[in-house]
Write a protein that holds these residues in place. Sequence first.
Motif, short mmCIF file in Angstrom:
data_model
loop_
_atom_site.label_atom_id
_atom_site.label_comp_id
_atom_site.label_asym_id
_atom_site.label_seq_id
_atom_site.Cartn_x
_atom_site.Cartn_y
_atom_site.Cartn_z
N MET A 16 0.82 -1.21 0.00
CA MET A 16 0.00 0.00 0.00
C MET A 16 0.85 1.26 0.00
O MET A 16 0.41 2.32 -0.42
CB MET A 16 -0.93 -0.02 1.23
N ILE B 159 2.46 2.55 2.87
CA ILE B 159 2.28 3.30 4.12
C ILE B 159 3.64 3.88 4.56
O ILE B 159 4.68 3.20 4.52
CB ILE B 159 1.69 2.38 5.21
N PRO C 56 3.78 7.41 -3.52
CA PRO C 56 3.11 7.58 -2.23
C PRO C 56 1.81 6.78 -2.21
O PRO C 56 1.26 6.45 -3.27
CB PRO C 56 2.81 9.09 -2.17
N SER C 57 1.34 6.50 -1.01
CA SER C 57 0.17 5.62 -0.89
C SER C 57 -1.05 6.15 -1.64
O SER C 57 -1.81 5.39 -2.23
CB SER C 57 -0.17 5.41 0.58
N TYR C 58 -1.25 7.50 -1.60
CA TYR C 58 -2.48 8.01 -2.21
C TYR C 58 -2.48 7.82 -3.73
O TYR C 58 -3.54 7.64 -4.34
CB TYR C 58 -2.75 9.48 -1.82
N ALA D 144 -3.57 4.33 -4.23
CA ALA D 144 -5.01 4.22 -4.03
C ALA D 144 -5.76 4.74 -5.25
O ALA D 144 -6.71 4.13 -5.73
CB ALA D 144 -5.42 5.00 -2.79
N LYS D 145 -5.27 5.87 -5.76
CA LYS D 145 -5.95 6.45 -6.94
C LYS D 145 -5.86 5.54 -8.15
O LYS D 145 -6.71 5.59 -9.03
CB LYS D 145 -5.33 7.81 -7.28
N ILE E 261 -7.24 -0.91 0.61
CA ILE E 261 -6.82 -1.70 1.77
C ILE E 261 -7.89 -1.69 2.87
O ILE E 261 -8.56 -0.68 3.09
CB ILE E 261 -5.47 -1.16 2.33
N MET E 262 -8.05 -2.84 3.52
CA MET E 262 -8.86 -2.91 4.74
C MET E 262 -7.88 -3.05 5.88
O MET E 262 -7.15 -4.03 5.97
CB MET E 262 -9.78 -4.13 4.71
N MET F 91 -15.37 11.52 -0.19
CA MET F 91 -14.00 11.84 -0.61
C MET F 91 -13.35 10.71 -1.40
O MET F 91 -12.50 10.96 -2.24
CB MET F 91 -13.15 12.18 0.62
N VAL F 92 -13.75 9.47 -1.09
CA VAL F 92 -13.01 8.34 -1.70
C VAL F 92 -13.76 7.67 -2.85
O VAL F 92 -13.21 6.80 -3.51
CB VAL F 92 -12.66 7.25 -0.64
N GLN G 90 -16.18 1.45 2.78
CA GLN G 90 -15.23 2.37 2.14
C GLN G 90 -14.60 1.73 0.91
O GLN G 90 -14.46 2.36 -0.14
CB GLN G 90 -14.14 2.79 3.13
N GLN H 69 -14.75 2.81 -2.95
CA GLN H 69 -13.52 3.05 -3.72
C GLN H 69 -13.47 2.18 -4.97
O GLN H 69 -12.86 2.55 -5.96
CB GLN H 69 -12.31 2.67 -2.87
N GLU I 250 -1.99 8.70 7.61
CA GLU I 250 -1.67 7.54 6.76
C GLU I 250 -2.94 6.81 6.31
O GLU I 250 -3.05 6.34 5.19
CB GLU I 250 -0.76 6.55 7.51
N MET J 94 -4.55 8.81 3.59
CA MET J 94 -3.72 8.74 2.36
C MET J 94 -3.92 7.39 1.66
O MET J 94 -3.94 7.32 0.44
CB MET J 94 -2.25 8.96 2.70
N ALA J 95 -4.07 6.34 2.45
CA ALA J 95 -4.29 5.01 1.86
C ALA J 95 -5.66 4.92 1.19
O ALA J 95 -5.94 3.98 0.46
CB ALA J 95 -4.16 3.93 2.92
N ARG J 96 -6.52 5.92 1.46
CA ARG J 96 -7.82 5.97 0.78
C ARG J 96 -7.79 6.90 -0.43
O ARG J 96 -8.81 7.16 -1.04
CB ARG J 96 -8.90 6.45 1.76
N GLY J 97 -6.60 7.48 -0.70
CA GLY J 97 -6.46 8.28 -1.91
C GLY J 97 -6.39 9.78 -1.68
O GLY J 97 -6.40 10.55 -2.63
N LEU J 98 -6.31 10.23 -0.42
CA LEU J 98 -6.17 11.66 -0.17
C LEU J 98 -4.69 12.02 -0.08
O LEU J 98 -3.91 11.27 0.52
CB LEU J 98 -6.83 12.05 1.16
N SER J 99 -4.30 13.15 -0.68
CA SER J 99 -2.91 13.57 -0.56
C SER J 99 -2.65 13.92 0.89
O SER J 99 -3.59 14.08 1.67
CB SER J 99 -2.64 14.78 -1.46
#
Lengths: 240, 403
Positions: free
Chosen positions: A48, A50, A71-73, A76-77, A82-83, A101-102, A142, A146, B355, B358-363
């Motif tokens: 992921m 992290i 980076p993680s985001y 994700a994008k 991840i759970m 947001m997601v 979530q 996503q 963190e 961010m792992a959900r896609g937010l900067s």
Amino acid sequence: MLEVQNLTVSVEGKRILENVSLSIDKGETYMLFGENGSGKTSLIMSIMGIGNYQVESGKIIYKGEDITEWPSYERAKHGIGIMFQRPPTIRGLKLKQMLEMVKRDGKDPLELAEELNFTDFLDRDINLGFSGGEIKRAEILQLMTQDPDLVLLDEPESGVDIVNMGLIGNSIRELLQKDLHRKREKSGLIITHSGYILDYVEADKGCVLVNNTIWCTGNPHEIMDGIRSHGYEECLTCQR
Amino acid sequence: MSEIKEKALKAQNKKAEYGSDINIDEYSSNAPQYPAQDLENIDIVDKERLLNAGVDITGNERSGSFIQVDSSVLHASPRQDGIEIMSMVDALEKYSWLEEYVWNVVPVETDKYTAHAELNFQGGYFVRSMPGARTVFPVQACLYLKSEDVSQNVHNVIIAEEGSELHIITGCATDSPENRGLHVGVSEFYVKKNAKITFSMIHNWSRRVAVRPRSATRVEEGGVFINNYISMHQVESMQLYPSVYLVGKGATARLSSVLYAPPGTDMDVGARAVLSAPDTRCEIISRALSTGGRIVARGMLVGEVEGIKAHLECQGMILKGDGEIKAIPELDGKVAGVDMSHEAAVGKIARDEVEYLMARGLSENEAISAIVRGFMNVDIEGLPPVLKEQVDKAMDISDKSLF
């Protein structure tokens, strides 16, 4: 979909993964077994991206791209979801706001919440006062919002009672398109300690992590049977 | 000379218990005078600044409006039967009984600021809901500083008569972010039997303004007092420590403060409640955020009779460098059988929360911003959507200074 190549990772100078390699194809589900402290969560956190998981060597290839430094985001994008096993509480941030947001195009968080029988929680602070099962359902909701292509699940069955387990198991099936046979596009990497999730979600491959590295790979049911009969200690004596 | 004047004269040089000492002589109490105007024709104020303080110049969806610029009352009129709004000067002329409500819950000799407000009285608002009346929309009141180096000295009295409900939004603002001035505002609230006052105040002062509100509330049997205080902009020096006296059986109060201190801000803000009747309840909540400014967040609960219940919560977050937050919660139980508690914490933004988002896609910046917004998002009862929007907008502005 995902290829982990000779990955060595450390956290605060301590090595927590050693030369790990695995690959997951599109539509495939991969089970990760191992004792507590064997490095399962570290592997998922590293995939992921992290923050404090430092890759010392090796690569993570996702959909053909080297994402090791992303980076993680960004991961994700690009479709990795991840759970978390123990996600933090965020006071004041409502679950509904988080979902907005997601969310990925075409997904309606409210409809998904209804499907999960979780609408009462939309106006609650994320994870504040949630039970074990509710935390998992919030995480699943979530993830469904996503709509990731690669799903990383860290012990989805932990802390969940038998009633919620069915709901969560079926939602994971849906996330991984288990009811589709030919056009399945979603892949999964699932950590399990107890193996209960196998009662709900069919897996294609499995491996055992021992002492921060992959010890053996094979049919997940056979691995689970072996662990149930002989325990993880037996893995250490296994000649692989 | 009246007894009150005498007391004021004696307290003229009495320093306040808290906050930095302001030299009142640096400010003039003789501001230019402005004529009264219709609400829609008011042209001597910056409407954008008013709007930022939650004041709607159209007066739509308001049960009445009061606007005072420096020492001049520009506008005071109700829009609903059963609601009275007028300047204190007019109200004191109209009602001889009103004197009993002036300097009643706030002692004139509290400090030099209360003394100053008495000796240099410039008006303020009188708002009253008649027995059984209920405001359909909130009443809005605005205290506006326009002239340079002026001291605005107001004395407000707010009365909710028996069984009535009164909702007030007060916005305070300066004409420009560079205005220098002093605001001394005395407010006395009276919540009669089974009445309710919801009072939301949003401060939009400037970096060169000193603010010394002095307010107190008396809540009778079955009465409810909800107080929301929001300050989201830089202010040179602000100190307030309002008191609520729950004197009637079953009286309830909830006081919430949302405070943001960018660099150059010095705030000393608290709330105090005295529970002196059976079954009274009180909750005091504050959220303090510093990106370099200083906040002292005080809170005090005094339990005087058996069976009262009260809780105090001060949460602070320091986001950057040399900000300072001091949380000072105090509980004073005077008899057996009181139930009072407090919770105070000052911390930083939690890395695992960042963190997680961010792992959900937010900067990283989006994640920090979402966490800070959540932190400042106290569930404020009775906060009208327009004020909620102003808080959100202020957070948008402060987002830039978060990083």
